[in-house]
Design a protein around this motif. Structure first.
Motif, PDB file in Angstrom:
ATOM      1  N   PHE A  31      -0.535   4.012 -17.912  1.00 17.00           N
ATOM      2  CA  PHE A  31      -0.905   4.030 -16.501  1.00 17.00           C
ATOM      3  C   PHE A  31      -2.258   3.373 -16.286  1.00 17.00           C
ATOM      4  O   PHE A  31      -2.432   2.543 -15.400  1.00 17.00           O
ATOM      5  CB  PHE A  31      -0.941   5.454 -15.938  1.00 17.00           C
ATOM      6  N   LEU A  32      -3.229   3.768 -17.102  1.00 21.12           N
ATOM      7  CA  LEU A  32      -4.582   3.240 -16.959  1.00 21.12           C
ATOM      8  C   LEU A  32      -4.595   1.725 -17.181  1.00 21.12           C
ATOM      9  O   LEU A  32      -5.240   0.994 -16.423  1.00 21.12           O
ATOM     10  CB  LEU A  32      -5.503   3.943 -17.950  1.00 21.12           C
ATOM     11  N   ALA A  33      -3.869   1.273 -18.170  1.00 18.09           N
ATOM     12  CA  ALA A  33      -3.795  -0.168 -18.419  1.00 18.09           C
ATOM     13  C   ALA A  33      -3.164  -0.892 -17.236  1.00 18.09           C
ATOM     14  O   ALA A  33      -3.683  -1.920 -16.776  1.00 18.09           O
ATOM     15  CB  ALA A  33      -3.001  -0.442 -19.699  1.00 18.09           C
ATOM     16  N   GLY A  34      -2.058  -0.358 -16.734  1.00 18.50           N
ATOM     17  CA  GLY A  34      -1.393  -0.989 -15.598  1.00 18.50           C
ATOM     18  C   GLY A  34      -2.249  -0.992 -14.341  1.00 18.50           C
ATOM     19  O   GLY A  34      -2.312  -1.992 -13.618  1.00 18.50           O
ATOM     20  N   ALA A  35      -2.912   0.110 -14.084  1.00 19.67           N
ATOM     21  CA  ALA A  35      -3.763   0.190 -12.888  1.00 19.67           C
ATOM     22  C   ALA A  35      -4.928  -0.778 -12.994  1.00 19.67           C
ATOM     23  O   ALA A  35      -5.273  -1.453 -12.019  1.00 19.67           O
ATOM     24  CB  ALA A  35      -4.258   1.621 -12.705  1.00 19.67           C
ATOM     25  N   TRP A  36      -5.537  -0.862 -14.160  1.00 19.01           N
ATOM     26  CA  TRP A  36      -6.665  -1.778 -14.316  1.00 19.01           C
ATOM     27  C   TRP A  36      -6.224  -3.236 -14.298  1.00 19.01           C
ATOM     28  O   TRP A  36      -6.925  -4.091 -13.783  1.00 19.01           O
ATOM     29  CB  TRP A  36      -7.427  -1.471 -15.604  1.00 19.01           C
ATOM     30  N   ILE A  37      -5.059  -3.521 -14.822  1.00 17.27           N
ATOM     31  CA  ILE A  37      -4.581  -4.907 -14.827  1.00 17.27           C
ATOM     32  C   ILE A  37      -4.179  -5.355 -13.423  1.00 17.27           C
ATOM     33  O   ILE A  37      -4.540  -6.445 -12.988  1.00 17.27           O
ATOM     34  CB  ILE A  37      -3.404  -5.077 -15.804  1.00 17.27           C
ATOM     35  N   PHE A  38      -3.432  -4.522 -12.710  1.00 11.45           N
ATOM     36  CA  PHE A  38      -2.834  -4.967 -11.463  1.00 11.45           C
ATOM     37  C   PHE A  38      -3.601  -4.578 -10.205  1.00 11.45           C
ATOM     38  O   PHE A  38      -3.338  -5.121  -9.140  1.00 11.45           O
ATOM     39  CB  PHE A  38      -1.391  -4.450 -11.356  1.00 11.45           C
ATOM     40  N   PHE A  39      -4.542  -3.649 -10.297  1.00 11.14           N
ATOM     41  CA  PHE A  39      -5.275  -3.225  -9.101  1.00 11.14           C
ATOM     42  C   PHE A  39      -6.757  -3.574  -9.175  1.00 11.14           C
ATOM     43  O   PHE A  39      -7.204  -4.460  -8.458  1.00 11.14           O
ATOM     44  CB  PHE A  39      -5.061  -1.729  -8.845  1.00 11.14           C
ATOM     45  N   MET A  97       0.833  -1.198   0.000  1.00 10.49           N
ATOM     46  CA  MET A  97       0.000   0.000   0.000  1.00 10.49           C
ATOM     47  C   MET A  97       0.874   1.255   0.000  1.00 10.49           C
ATOM     48  O   MET A  97       0.598   2.203  -0.736  1.00 10.49           O
ATOM     49  CB  MET A  97      -0.929   0.006   1.207  1.00 10.49           C
ATOM     50  N   ILE A  98       1.926   1.239   0.792  1.00  8.65           N
ATOM     51  CA  ILE A  98       2.852   2.374   0.821  1.00  8.65           C
ATOM     52  C   ILE A  98       3.531   2.535  -0.537  1.00  8.65           C
ATOM     53  O   ILE A  98       3.664   3.651  -1.046  1.00  8.65           O
ATOM     54  CB  ILE A  98       3.909   2.195   1.936  1.00  8.65           C
ATOM     55  N   ALA A  99       3.945   1.421  -1.133  1.00  7.90           N
ATOM     56  CA  ALA A  99       4.589   1.488  -2.452  1.00  7.90           C
ATOM     57  C   ALA A  99       3.632   2.050  -3.497  1.00  7.90           C
ATOM     58  O   ALA A  99       4.026   2.856  -4.346  1.00  7.90           O
ATOM     59  CB  ALA A  99       5.071   0.099  -2.862  1.00  7.90           C
ATOM     60  N   THR A 100       2.367   1.653  -3.428  1.00  5.19           N
ATOM     61  CA  THR A 100       1.374   2.163  -4.372  1.00  5.19           C
ATOM     62  C   THR A 100       1.152   3.651  -4.180  1.00  5.19           C
ATOM     63  O   THR A 100       1.058   4.406  -5.153  1.00  5.19           O
ATOM     64  CB  THR A 100       0.050   1.400  -4.199  1.00  5.19           C
ATOM     65  N   ILE A 101       1.074   4.094  -2.947  1.00 14.05           N
ATOM     66  CA  ILE A 101       0.901   5.524  -2.668  1.00 14.05           C
ATOM     67  C   ILE A 101       2.098   6.312  -3.185  1.00 14.05           C
ATOM     68  O   ILE A 101       1.929   7.379  -3.785  1.00 14.05           O
ATOM     69  CB  ILE A 101       0.672   5.756  -1.162  1.00 14.05           C
ATOM     70  N   ILE A 102       3.294   5.788  -2.979  1.00 12.52           N
ATOM     71  CA  ILE A 102       4.494   6.465  -3.491  1.00 12.52           C
ATOM     72  C   ILE A 102       4.455   6.530  -5.018  1.00 12.52           C
ATOM     73  O   ILE A 102       4.795   7.566  -5.607  1.00 12.52           O
ATOM     74  CB  ILE A 102       5.772   5.766  -2.982  1.00 12.52           C
ATOM     75  N   LEU A 103       4.023   5.443  -5.658  1.00 15.24           N
ATOM     76  CA  LEU A 103       3.908   5.460  -7.120  1.00 15.24           C
ATOM     77  C   LEU A 103       2.904   6.499  -7.589  1.00 15.24           C
ATOM     78  O   LEU A 103       3.186   7.292  -8.487  1.00 15.24           O
ATOM     79  CB  LEU A 103       3.467   4.089  -7.636  1.00 15.24           C
ATOM     80  N   PHE A 104       1.711   6.500  -6.989  1.00 16.81           N
ATOM     81  CA  PHE A 104       0.639   7.378  -7.449  1.00 16.81           C
ATOM     82  C   PHE A 104       0.879   8.849  -7.147  1.00 16.81           C
ATOM     83  O   PHE A 104       0.472   9.704  -7.917  1.00 16.81           O
ATOM     84  CB  PHE A 104      -0.694   6.952  -6.843  1.00 16.81           C
ATOM     85  N   PHE A 105       1.514   9.143  -6.020  1.00 15.64           N
ATOM     86  CA  PHE A 105       1.625  10.534  -5.595  1.00 15.64           C
ATOM     87  C   PHE A 105       3.026  11.128  -5.693  1.00 15.64           C
ATOM     88  O   PHE A 105       3.190  12.329  -5.496  1.00 15.64           O
ATOM     89  CB  PHE A 105       1.102  10.700  -4.169  1.00 15.64           C
ATOM     90  N   ALA A 106       4.028  10.321  -6.020  1.00 16.53           N
ATOM     91  CA  ALA A 106       5.385  10.863  -6.137  1.00 16.53           C
ATOM     92  C   ALA A 106       6.025  10.482  -7.472  1.00 16.53           C
ATOM     93  O   ALA A 106       6.401  11.352  -8.256  1.00 16.53           O
ATOM     94  CB  ALA A 106       6.250  10.383  -4.974  1.00 16.53           C
TER      95      ALA A 106
END
Length: 114
Positions: free
Chosen positions: A72-80, A32-41
């Motif tokens: 980004f959209l493809a990756g987010a939909w595939i992995f999240f 979750m921390i890694a995802t937040i760092i990806l999305f916001f930094a």
């Protein structure tokens, strides 16, 4: 053309491979921390840098932020979460960040030429 392919490869890595690594190899809480760092930094910083690069030649490189947002959209939909609409908002925000950085780069390049 080589620069475009280079930036698309980097985009594919950051928008597709990094989320996959986070989902696959990082434990739940740290994930979750890694995802937040990806999305916001990481992603906003990447779009700023990419937009500044695309601002050097807007006529031929304007599409790079758009394709990166699609990655980004493809990756987010595939992995999240497939079809999650909030990721569209993130993608639009990233495109806006890239376009603003591109316009600032164009403005600064014109100022430097004068």
């Amino acid at each position: 053309m080589k620069k475009s392919i280079y930036w698309l490869a980097i985009s594919a890595f950051i928008m597709l491979v990094l989320p996959w690594l986070g989902v696959t190899f990082v434990t739940n809480d740290a994930g979750m921390i890694a995802t937040i760092i990806l999305f916001f930094a990481v992603n906003p910083l990447y779009f700023i840098i990419m937009g500044a690069f695309a601002g050097e030649n807007v006529k031929t490189l304007w599409w790079i932020p758009v394709f990166s947002a699609i990655f980004f959209l493809a990756g987010a939909w595939i992995f999240f979460a497939m079809g999650e609409l909030s990721f569209i908002g993130y993608a639009l925000a990233y495109v806006a960040i890239g376009i603003v950085a591109m316009l600032i780069s164009v403005f600064l390049n014109k100022k430097a030429q004068q």
